[in-house]
Design a protein around this motif. Structure first.
Motif, PDB file in Angstrom:
ATOM      1  N   UNK A 197       5.300   6.200   7.128  1.00 19.14           N
ATOM      2  CA  UNK A 197       5.925   7.337   6.450  1.00 19.14           C
ATOM      3  C   UNK A 197       6.152   7.016   4.974  1.00 19.14           C
ATOM      4  N   UNK A 198       6.614   5.803   4.681  1.00 14.86           N
ATOM      5  CA  UNK A 198       6.820   5.394   3.299  1.00 14.86           C
ATOM      6  C   UNK A 198       5.477   5.282   2.565  1.00 14.86           C
ATOM      7  N   UNK A 199       4.464   4.774   3.255  1.00 12.96           N
ATOM      8  CA  UNK A 199       3.125   4.665   2.691  1.00 12.96           C
ATOM      9  C   UNK A 199       2.589   6.051   2.309  1.00 12.96           C
ATOM     10  N   UNK A 200       2.774   7.022   3.173  1.00 15.30           N
ATOM     11  CA  UNK A 200       2.333   8.393   2.891  1.00 15.30           C
ATOM     12  C   UNK A 200       3.119   8.983   1.722  1.00 15.30           C
ATOM     13  N   UNK A 201       4.415   8.686   1.654  1.00 16.41           N
ATOM     14  CA  UNK A 201       5.236   9.184   0.555  1.00 16.41           C
ATOM     15  C   UNK A 201       4.762   8.580  -0.772  1.00 16.41           C
ATOM     16  N   UNK A 202       4.422   7.302  -0.776  1.00 15.45           N
ATOM     17  CA  UNK A 202       3.899   6.671  -1.985  1.00 15.45           C
ATOM     18  C   UNK A 202       2.538   7.263  -2.374  1.00 15.45           C
ATOM     19  N   UNK A 203       1.708   7.598  -1.376  1.00 10.45           N
ATOM     20  CA  UNK A 203       0.429   8.277  -1.657  1.00 10.45           C
ATOM     21  C   UNK A 203       0.667   9.592  -2.393  1.00 10.45           C
TER      22      UNK A 203
END
Length: 182
Positions: free
Chosen positions: A16-22
């Motif tokens: 979820x954090x990875x997607x938010x950073x994307x």
């Protein structure tokens, strides 16, 4: 780049954090492109008021790399020619400092009233390897110059430095109605 670096350091399991950073990277990239588009339409007051000579002198003074200027233009050129020339030289100076790691740059600007062409050469002693097809800066400048009927030629063998040549047509109306520099 900082967001991508932070993203690379994420431990597994934080999708979820990875997607938010994307999404943050995409938003920052979009904002940067929009800012670049706006900036392409704005040029410094010194160019509008004084013309190419003082505008290029100001660019050279601000450059982190020493610049030798040879400006052989004694009249004001059409605005689109001056603006395009300013941006070509600005991009070349930026690239010489940022990517080429140059220690010196020579800029020659010459208006040929007989041929009706403005010729610009920017030479640096950096690492070379520049390519008109990579990156947005040089590609955008090439597109801008070609849209005005001009051309850009780049010679940048690795290890030898970079030479950027630009030719732009000077309209007969622009030269005949030219104002002399002060």
């Amino acid at each position: 780049m900082d967001l991508r670096a932070a993203q690379a350091e994420l431990p597994p399991g934080l999708e979820a954090l990875d997607a938010q950073l994307d999404r943050a990277v995409a938003g920052a990239t979009d904002a940067l492109e929009e800012l670049r588009e706006i900036a392409r339409g704005i040029h410094p007051a010194i160019l509008t008021e004084g013309g190419l000579r003082p505008a290029l002198r100001a660019l050279a003074r601000r450059s982190p790399v020493p610049v030798e200027l040879d400006i052989r233009v004694e009249v004001r050129l059409p605005e689109h020619v001056e603006v395009s020339t300013y941006y070509v030289v600005a991009e070349a100076l930026t690239n010489a400092a940022k990517h080429a790691h140059a220690s010196a740059v020579a800029v020659t600007v010459e208006a040929d009233a007989v041929d009706g062409v403005l010729r610009v050469a920017v030479r640096d002693d950096g690492v070379g390897g520049a390519d008109l097809t990579r990156g947005t800066g040089l590609l955008g400048l090439n597109d801008r110059v070609e849209a005005l009927g001009g051309r850009v030629v780049l010679h940048s063998p690795p290890g030898v430095g970079t030479t950027l040549h630009m030719e732009l047509p000077i309209t007969a109306a622009g030269v005949n109605g030219a104002r002399h520099f002060r």
